[in-house]
Design an enzyme around this catalytic site. Structure first.
Site, PDB file in Angstrom:
ATOM      1  N   SER A 173      29.538 -11.430  35.694  1.00  0.00           N
ATOM      2  CA  SER A 173      30.398 -12.980  35.173  1.00  0.00           C
ATOM      3  C   SER A 173      32.254 -12.626  35.581  1.00  0.00           C
ATOM      4  O   SER A 173      33.515 -13.774  35.756  1.00  0.00           O
ATOM      5  CB  SER A 173      30.740 -14.067  34.478  1.00  0.00           C
ATOM      6  OG  SER A 173      30.821 -13.134  32.791  1.00  0.00           O
ATOM      7  N   SER A 199      28.386  -8.420  32.663  1.00  0.00           N
ATOM      8  CA  SER A 199      29.379  -9.008  33.188  1.00  0.00           C
ATOM      9  C   SER A 199      30.669  -7.812  33.676  1.00  0.00           C
ATOM     10  O   SER A 199      31.135  -8.850  33.642  1.00  0.00           O
ATOM     11  CB  SER A 199      29.581 -10.998  32.353  1.00  0.00           C
ATOM     12  OG  SER A 199      28.426 -11.005  33.243  1.00  0.00           O
ATOM     13  N   LYS A 244      39.993 -12.029  31.008  1.00  0.00           N
ATOM     14  CA  LYS A 244      39.702 -13.406  31.461  1.00  0.00           C
ATOM     15  C   LYS A 244      39.868 -14.544  31.110  1.00  0.00           C
ATOM     16  O   LYS A 244      40.106 -14.427  30.117  1.00  0.00           O
ATOM     17  CB  LYS A 244      38.096 -12.513  31.036  1.00  0.00           C
ATOM     18  CG  LYS A 244      36.854 -13.382  32.081  1.00  0.00           C
ATOM     19  CD  LYS A 244      35.420 -12.996  31.173  1.00  0.00           C
ATOM     20  CE  LYS A 244      34.068 -13.607  31.938  1.00  0.00           C
ATOM     21  NZ  LYS A 244      33.449 -12.914  31.746  1.00  0.00           N
TER      22      LYS A 244
END
Lengths: 95, 476
Positions: free
Chosen positions: B151, B175, B76
């Site tokens: 997210s 997330s 990420k």
């Protein structure tokens, strides 16, 4: 909690953000809406409860106080938007 | 090449000479190219990944390969990977290159994981749909009209669409688990402080956890045991020993547990009917397997999100004060004085949701409102944690849905921020309390959209949590 223009601009200055006529109105409305929603917490009786201030299970983790180089001078300056050979450069602060 | 679900099947084929790491990496690169429209990657390290794959192939022949040989991973865009771009999907970190490896990243690299690229996400990990990215939204591979969750949306889709085997995300309020549920894969948020946060871009520091996406519990367990543990660069990280999570999966097999199901989550009106049914079915199957499941009350459910938003926005406003245009990243061309430089840089560099949270956080920390909001939420956090821990004194696990609905349409919740926040209703409990939690695929709804099943365990009980997850994965 109603966020008005005056309070919005005060908070914006503290956060070093700017809002113009259009975006200020939206932000006032959003903040008011979100604050009204989080104020649900006022229903909860917290009398005599100690605030929970840390989530770590470790206590007083220390290391020897020795000087180490984590980042070389050159690497530290690598990502700077403006720099000279030694320093980060910013707009003039003192006349 | 067939899609692989687990590292063990990859390593079998590598050892038998049926595939090579180079071939495997090319397979993932091909999928990334074919599914470019999903926008799961911000940057792909094509040449570098192939070069590393060749190295790993050589080490496999030498018999010196690490434990993750053959594992291709995505990171990420909030995880430091030395000399690679890192910008939390924000314009304000334009051109930023990471100075060092995050501890978790370093440990995976040391075991020969191959990093194939960095994954798109919501800006600074703030969002539940991956629509708040400077790089544009990520699409769900199950239905391109729908969000992948957030997210860590890019990280979830990368695993979902077979662009890598495993990915690392971060979970501050759900997330990792929420996008895992939306994409039909496994997602783990470990106990707070189980994995060092060194090299993770900070959002809400007392909530942030690095998390893992995978298709098998075995891979999740192996990656966790390698990434977790003490680290001299994070003074909050836990010193408690890291068990062999992967080794315990078999060892703990067949154990019978006492399980609590939170009544309010199953009976809430906002829960999609198919998720209610799927959750109940799984609970029935667990009972058939000999586990005891009881409904328990948790009347604090409606206070979770308010507590979460007050505390995380406060922490975010403080953490994000470092983005000022001085030392790195974007600086506004309109920077006449120091103050206009700060203000214009931040106003132009941050997206709407990030500004909203910085403003709220600054408000709740400001002198006149600090006690009424911030201290109040810290007190609520203790009440919520104590109450949840009390359930876990009597029960081994808490089970509940991951999300109120399956993946929603792009743009569906963009108008009202509070509506978007409600997507995290069931996931924030684990973050407010610091407890470990996992999202496990639990079938799909009538439109074929994946559903997740969530299990929360006590602090540092990942060993049992993962063994139990494996059993749930194997349920009919």
């Amino acid at each position: 909690m109603k966020i008005n223009k005056e309070l919005l601009l005060k908070i914006a200055h503290l956060a070093r953000l700017d809002f113009d006529e259009k975006t200020a109105g939206d932000m006032e409305a959003d903040m008011t809406r979100i604050l009204d929603w989080v104020e649900k917490l006022n229903e909860l009786d917290t009398e005599g409860v100690e605030p929970l201030t840390t989530m770590s299970h470790e206590v007083n983790v220390t290391r020897e106080d020795v000087v180490r180089t984590h980042l070389s001078h050159e690497r530290a300056l690598k990502n700077a938007p403006e720099k000279d050979t030694d320093f980060f450069r910013v707009p003039k602060v003192l006349e | 090449m067939k899609p692989y679900l687990s590292l063990s099947s990859i390593q079998n084929d590598l050892n038998e000479g049926r595939i090579t790491c180079v071939g495997l990496t090319n397979h993932y690169l091909k999928n990334i190219d074919e599914k470019k429209h999903l926008n799961a990657f911000v940057e792909v390290y094509r040449e570098e990944a192939l070069a590393k794959a060749a190295e790993v192939d050589a080490r496999i022949s030498d018999g010196t390969a690490g434990r993750l040989a053959g594992m291709v991973i995505g990171l990420k865009d909030v995880l430091s990977h030395k000399d690679h771009g890192l910008q939390g999907a924000s314009k304000i970190l334009d051109t930023f290159q990471a100075q060092f490896n995050a501890t978790a990243v370093q440990r995976l690299l040391d075991e020969d994981a191959i990093v194939i690229g960095r994954n798109n996400c919501d800006e600074f990990a703030m969002g539940s749909s991956n629509e708040n990215s400077a790089f544009g939204p990520v699409l769900n591979d199950a239905d391109n009209q729908r969000v992948p969750g957030g997210s860590s949306g890019g990280s979830a889709v990368a695993v979902q669409a077979d662009m890598c085997l495993v990915s690392l995300g971060s979970d501050t309020g759900g997330s990792v688990r929420q996008p895992a549920a939306f994409c039909g894969i496994l997602g783990l948020k470990p106990t707070y402080s189980r994995i060092s946060r060194h090299g993770l871009i900070a959002y809400g520091s007392s909530f942030d956890c690095i998390g893992i996406f995978s298709k098998t519990v075995e891979d999740m367990a192996l990656v966790l045991e390698i990434a977790a543990g003490p680290d001299e660069f994070d003074s909050t990280v836990s010193a408690s020993p890291v068990p062999s999570y992967s080794g315990s999966l078999e060892k703990l097999k067949g154990k019978k547990y006492r399980i609590a199901c939170i009544r309010e989550t199953i009976h809430t009106d906002g829960l999609q009917e198919e998720i209610r049914e799927a959750t109940r079915n799984t609970i029935e199957n667990l009972k058939k397997n000999g586990h005891e499941v009881h409904e328990v009350d948790f009347p604090l459910l409606e206070y979770l999100l308010p507590t979460y938003y007050i505390l995380t926005t406060a922490e975010a406003s403080s953490n994000l004060s470092r983005y000022d245009g001085v030392k790195y990243g974007y600086r506004s061309p309109d920077s006449g004085t120091l103050e206009t430089m700060y203000k214009n840089t931040r106003t132009e560099g941050f997206g709407e949701e990030v500004k909203r949270r910085i403003m709220l956080g600054t408000f709740v920390l400001s002198a006149s409102y600090y006690d009424a909001y911030y201290t109040k939420a810290q007190k609520a956090r203790r009440i919520i944690r104590d109450r949840t821990k009390k359930i876990l004194e009597e029960y081994d696990f808490i089970v509940l849905p991951v999300t109120p609905t399956t993946a929603f349409q792009l743009g569906a919740h963009s108008a009202d921020p509070v509506e978007m926040y409600l997507a995290d209703l069931f996931t924030v409990q684990a973050n407010v309390t610091g407890l470990p939690a996992v999202s496990i695929p639990n079938g799909s709804d009538r439109e074929g959209l994946p559903i997740g099943f969530q299990v929360i365990a006590n602090d540092f009980e990942e060993e049992r949590l993962l063994a139990f997850s494996k059993e749930i994965m194997e349920l009919e």
